[in-house]
Design a protein around this motif. Sequence first.
Motif, PDB file in Angstrom:
ATOM      1  N   ASP A  13       0.853  -1.182   0.000  1.00  0.00           N
ATOM      2  CA  ASP A  13       0.000   0.000   0.000  1.00  0.00           C
ATOM      3  C   ASP A  13       0.891   1.234   0.000  1.00  0.00           C
ATOM      4  O   ASP A  13       1.542   1.539   1.006  1.00  0.00           O
ATOM      5  CB  ASP A  13      -0.907   0.007   1.228  1.00  0.00           C
ATOM      6  CG  ASP A  13      -1.875  -1.165   1.226  1.00  0.00           C
ATOM      7  OD1 ASP A  13      -2.224  -1.629   0.123  1.00  0.00           O
ATOM      8  OD2 ASP A  13      -2.274  -1.600   2.311  1.00  0.00           O
ATOM      9  N   SER A  14       0.897   1.951  -1.121  1.00  0.00           N
ATOM     10  CA  SER A  14       1.822   3.073  -1.265  1.00  0.00           C
ATOM     11  C   SER A  14       1.552   4.178  -0.251  1.00  0.00           C
ATOM     12  O   SER A  14       2.462   4.932   0.109  1.00  0.00           O
ATOM     13  CB  SER A  14       1.746   3.642  -2.689  1.00  0.00           C
ATOM     14  OG  SER A  14       2.214   2.714  -3.641  1.00  0.00           O
ATOM     15  N   ASN A  15       0.298   4.302   0.202  1.00  0.00           N
ATOM     16  CA  ASN A  15       0.026   5.335   1.204  1.00  0.00           C
ATOM     17  C   ASN A  15       0.765   5.049   2.513  1.00  0.00           C
ATOM     18  O   ASN A  15       1.337   5.953   3.129  1.00  0.00           O
ATOM     19  CB  ASN A  15      -1.479   5.463   1.446  1.00  0.00           C
ATOM     20  CG  ASN A  15      -2.129   4.164   1.841  1.00  0.00           C
ATOM     21  OD1 ASN A  15      -1.732   3.089   1.387  1.00  0.00           O
ATOM     22  ND2 ASN A  15      -3.142   4.223   2.682  1.00  0.00           N
ATOM     23  N   LYS A 210     -10.205  12.609   6.441  1.00  0.00           N
ATOM     24  CA  LYS A 210      -8.779  12.927   6.427  1.00  0.00           C
ATOM     25  C   LYS A 210      -8.492  14.302   7.027  1.00  0.00           C
ATOM     26  O   LYS A 210      -7.507  14.477   7.755  1.00  0.00           O
ATOM     27  CB  LYS A 210      -8.244  12.872   4.988  1.00  0.00           C
ATOM     28  CG  LYS A 210      -8.317  11.515   4.323  1.00  0.00           C
ATOM     29  CD  LYS A 210      -7.552  11.493   3.023  1.00  0.00           C
ATOM     30  CE  LYS A 210      -8.199  12.366   1.962  1.00  0.00           C
ATOM     31  NZ  LYS A 210      -9.464  11.773   1.460  1.00  0.00           N
ATOM     32  N   PHE A 261      -2.910   8.958   6.933  1.00  0.00           N
ATOM     33  CA  PHE A 261      -2.264   8.296   5.799  1.00  0.00           C
ATOM     34  C   PHE A 261      -2.992   7.013   5.386  1.00  0.00           C
ATOM     35  O   PHE A 261      -2.938   6.623   4.216  1.00  0.00           O
ATOM     36  CB  PHE A 261      -0.800   7.991   6.126  1.00  0.00           C
ATOM     37  CG  PHE A 261       0.101   9.179   5.973  1.00  0.00           C
ATOM     38  CD1 PHE A 261       0.795   9.401   4.802  1.00  0.00           C
ATOM     39  CD2 PHE A 261       0.248  10.089   7.006  1.00  0.00           C
ATOM     40  CE1 PHE A 261       1.621  10.507   4.651  1.00  0.00           C
ATOM     41  CE2 PHE A 261       1.066  11.204   6.876  1.00  0.00           C
ATOM     42  CZ  PHE A 261       1.751  11.410   5.695  1.00  0.00           C
ATOM     43  N   LEU A 264      -5.447   7.849   2.597  1.00  0.00           N
ATOM     44  CA  LEU A 264      -4.982   8.388   1.327  1.00  0.00           C
ATOM     45  C   LEU A 264      -5.017   7.307   0.260  1.00  0.00           C
ATOM     46  O   LEU A 264      -5.007   6.108   0.562  1.00  0.00           O
ATOM     47  CB  LEU A 264      -3.557   8.927   1.466  1.00  0.00           C
ATOM     48  CG  LEU A 264      -3.344  10.114   2.413  1.00  0.00           C
ATOM     49  CD1 LEU A 264      -1.873  10.510   2.414  1.00  0.00           C
ATOM     50  CD2 LEU A 264      -4.218  11.293   2.031  1.00  0.00           C
ATOM     51  N   SER A 265      -5.035   7.721  -0.973  1.00  0.00           N
ATOM     52  CA  SER A 265      -5.000   6.779  -2.096  1.00  0.00           C
ATOM     53  C   SER A 265      -3.776   7.090  -2.945  1.00  0.00           C
ATOM     54  O   SER A 265      -3.766   8.059  -3.715  1.00  0.00           O
ATOM     55  CB  SER A 265      -6.282   6.904  -2.923  1.00  0.00           C
ATOM     56  OG  SER A 265      -6.252   6.011  -4.026  1.00  0.00           O
ATOM     57  N   ILE A 266      -2.738   6.289  -2.767  1.00  0.00           N
ATOM     58  CA  ILE A 266      -1.472   6.502  -3.487  1.00  0.00           C
ATOM     59  C   ILE A 266      -1.031   5.173  -4.100  1.00  0.00           C
ATOM     60  O   ILE A 266      -1.105   4.129  -3.449  1.00  0.00           O
ATOM     61  CB  ILE A 266      -0.367   7.019  -2.547  1.00  0.00           C
ATOM     62  CG1 ILE A 266      -0.798   8.329  -1.878  1.00  0.00           C
ATOM     63  CG2 ILE A 266       0.940   7.221  -3.297  1.00  0.00           C
ATOM     64  CD1 ILE A 266       0.183   8.826  -0.831  1.00  0.00           C
TER      65      ILE A 266
END
Length: 354
Positions: A13-15, A210, A261, A264-266
């Motif tokens: 998960d990049s976030n 958020k 975090f 978040l969507s990263i």
Amino acid sequence: MDSICEMNVKKRDSNIEFLRIVSMILVLVTHASYTSLNPPTFSDISISFARSFSRALSESCSDVGVNVFILISGWFGIRSRINRFVEFVFQIFFINIVIYIILSVLGKMDKIELNGWQDLFLFRYGTYWFIKAYIMLYIFAPVLNAFVELSSRLQIKYFLISFYIAQTVYGFYINIGWFSSGYSPLSFMGLYLLARYMRLYPNRLTSLNKLADISIYFIVSVIIALCSLLMTLRYGKVGTSLFSYSSPLMIISALYFFLFFTKLSIDSKIVNWISISCFAVYVVHCSPFLFEFYYVNAIRYWHENETIYIFLIHTSFLLVFYFLFSILLDKFRLIVWESFKSSLSRIRHIDNLK
């Protein structure tokens, strides 16, 4: 740390990976703040409250880094494996040996006696307190995981309430030695279970949007900074207890910073690539070969001898250098580790053929 914290999802998960990076940068910042420069004194605050407040706010905002790292471990869960633990220890030893070789070649390192290497390999240096505490968390992780799996939601909830009441009283207010102001495996275990509980049983307090999460983090950070300065003015001695890792305000701040975090969507391969090696930033800059002389003393010298702007520029460049150097060094370490594993596998294969 990522080497021994196995995620229960196949895709990174990049976030959260981005959070690892940010948290490590915050560790660099907090070590460049109160660790290097000491907190504002009564005299500092009296001369310039605004400047003292900015320093205190920098500390309160960045001091969440360590607690956030443990929350990440608890969020995904640690799956204990010997090979991951060996790689974790190899990372620390490899990085320090390379640093020692580089400094020796540059003529900046005296010969280290056997006792010095023993201190390093046993993590006796104070800068490596986190490693010792995390190893104990790693050892107890199967027990903690079993407790979560076999207990009901209410049992875990009441345990956490009891734990944090006890930690607030004995680990923060009274500050008994074995809680060590949050610098201990016991506090790490509490954070680990708190993150596991939040992941399994979300509720209204953890399901805010958020903006609410990041606002709570910032507001609590301001409160910590402001109250610490007022305590210093009121009692005439530096007030740093609110910055301890066992401080309830610091835990709340870290918790909502972490939750921000998670929402978040990263999706970034670069972020994932960097995050794999971000723990090396801690290992490098806290190395007993570097930390005191090439980090703390350098920052302290600039603060005492340069203007505030030159100090900020020099310190920023130093932090960027340590971050980039650590990531690149760890990528080299990964190549060596993979080569070592491949060689070991070939040797085992040959032995099996025999």
